[in-house]
Design an enzyme around this catalytic site. Structure first.
Site, PDB file in Angstrom:
ATOM      1  N   ASN A  37       0.865  -1.177   0.000  1.00 21.72           N
ATOM      2  CA  ASN A  37       0.000   0.000   0.000  1.00 21.72           C
ATOM      3  C   ASN A  37       0.906   1.232   0.000  1.00 21.72           C
ATOM      4  O   ASN A  37       1.499   1.551   1.018  1.00 21.72           O
ATOM      5  CB  ASN A  37      -0.901  -0.036   1.254  1.00 21.72           C
ATOM      6  N   SER A  47       2.932  -2.230  10.494  1.00 22.99           N
ATOM      7  CA  SER A  47       4.376  -2.252  10.771  1.00 22.99           C
ATOM      8  C   SER A  47       5.046  -3.574  10.398  1.00 22.99           C
ATOM      9  O   SER A  47       5.936  -4.052  11.107  1.00 22.99           O
ATOM     10  CB  SER A  47       4.653  -1.904  12.240  1.00 22.99           C
ATOM     11  N   LYS A  79       0.021   4.251  -0.386  1.00 25.95           N
ATOM     12  CA  LYS A  79      -0.644   5.427   0.200  1.00 25.95           C
ATOM     13  C   LYS A  79      -0.392   6.677  -0.679  1.00 25.95           C
ATOM     14  O   LYS A  79      -0.312   6.558  -1.898  1.00 25.95           O
ATOM     15  CB  LYS A  79      -0.172   5.622   1.643  1.00 25.95           C
ATOM     16  N   HIS A 104      -9.759   0.706   4.665  1.00 25.74           N
ATOM     17  CA  HIS A 104      -8.472   0.979   5.312  1.00 25.74           C
ATOM     18  C   HIS A 104      -8.680   1.957   6.470  1.00 25.74           C
ATOM     19  O   HIS A 104      -9.478   2.897   6.372  1.00 25.74           O
ATOM     20  CB  HIS A 104      -7.464   1.555   4.305  1.00 25.74           C
ATOM     21  N   GLU A 115      -5.773  -5.353  10.377  1.00 28.10           N
ATOM     22  CA  GLU A 115      -4.717  -4.379  10.681  1.00 28.10           C
ATOM     23  C   GLU A 115      -5.058  -3.668  11.987  1.00 28.10           C
ATOM     24  O   GLU A 115      -5.901  -2.763  11.998  1.00 28.10           O
ATOM     25  CB  GLU A 115      -4.616  -3.332   9.565  1.00 28.10           C
ATOM     26  N   GLY A 122       1.930   2.114  10.865  1.00 31.10           N
ATOM     27  CA  GLY A 122       2.839   3.248  10.748  1.00 31.10           C
ATOM     28  C   GLY A 122       3.477   3.671  12.071  1.00 31.10           C
ATOM     29  O   GLY A 122       4.092   4.716  12.159  1.00 31.10           O
ATOM     30  N   GLU A 173      -7.062   4.380   7.594  1.00 36.71           N
ATOM     31  CA  GLU A 173      -6.854   5.809   7.336  1.00 36.71           C
ATOM     32  C   GLU A 173      -8.099   6.412   6.698  1.00 36.71           C
ATOM     33  O   GLU A 173      -8.451   7.560   6.957  1.00 36.71           O
ATOM     34  CB  GLU A 173      -5.595   6.009   6.472  1.00 36.71           C
TER      35      GLU A 173
END
Ligand code: PGA
Length: 250
Positions: free
Chosen positions: A8, A214, A10, A97, A169, A175, A99
């Site tokens: 990904n 991560s 991003k 996702h 996730e 991150g 985010e």
């Protein structure tokens, strides 16, 4: 079983950077083909054609889109439709996702409508789910995963389910450099596996469940060795060719 290793990217990489990363990865994958790995790369919209061109003819690599809007067309300034992605030859998308859920306000219902529309349109969908640290610490892991899956999955049947992948996730691991430990990943993946089976029945048995958050070259092999971990969704470490290649080969 083939493991799925997804990148990904991003909102990273300009066109020249994306082209270079993809070309390098292509060269290295061709040099040492891996029959037990399937690679998916999710670049930004503007980089899709260049990345597709770099991987042309490499059947083990799929290029997907990070996002789309759940309507056929209309007054949705700044959005991209599934038909527009089809025009580009894209048939793999990401939904849910964290985010997009947490920074861009997508609710469980919105994620469910995107997932259903894409699957109905013949797309393959990677549906992301996961809990916040506060939810985990409050003992609500199973409830959060159940609510995210129960909203997204019940309408799906047969052929659509064969095109679904779930990515677990934990949001506190995305991150942040904090990886969920083996016991946490094992428990969460077992929970996802049993929830999926309860919601969609036997048809859910073959749905791949990926881990994300991560993932690095140093933990990829441990993660891939765990029960019910059918692959990895990689953010930061997928931006660098060498580190992503090490994860693919882990
Ligand atoms: P990360 O991102 O690997 O940088 O934690 C994972 C993701 O957002 O899918």
């Amino acid at each position: 079983m083939q493991k799925i290793i997804a990148a990904n990217w991003k909102m990273y990489k300009t066109r020249p950077e994306a082209r270079e990363t993809a070309a390098d990865l292509y060269r290295l994958l061709i040099a040492e083909p891996l029959s037990d790995r399937r690679v998916i790369v999710f670049p930004s919209f503007t980089n899709i054609p260049d990345v597709q061109e770099a991987f042309a003819g490499e059947s083990t690599v799929t290029v997907g889109a990070q996002n789309f809007y759940p309507a056929a067309e209309g007054p949705f300034t700044g959005e991209i439709s599934l038909d527009m992605l089809l025009d580009l030859g894209i048939s793999q998308v990401l939904t849910g996702h964290s985010e997009r859920r947490h920074l861009l306000g997508e609710t469980d219902d919105f994620v469910a409508s995107k997932t259903a529309l894409a699957l109905a349109g013949g797309f393959s969908v990677m549906l992301c789910i996961g809990e916040t640290l506060a939810e985990r610490e409050a003992g609500n892991l199973a409830e959060v995963l159940s609510s995210q899956l129960r909203t997204a999955l019940p309408e799906l049947q047969g052929d659509a389910l064969s095109r679904l992948t779930v990515a677990y996730e934990p949001i506190w691991a995305i991150g942040t450099g904090k990886v969920a430990g083996p016991a946490e990943v094992l428990a969460a993946h077992a929970e996802v596996r049993s929830l999926v089976a309860r919601i969609v029945g036997d048809a859910g048995r073959g749905i791949p469940i990926l881990y994300g958050g991560s993932v690095k070259p140093g933990n990829a092999s441990m993660l891939l060795g765990l029960d019910n971990v059918d692959g990895l969704l990689v953010g930061g470490a997928s931006l660098d060719v060498q580190s992503f290649l090490q994860i693919i080969k882990a």
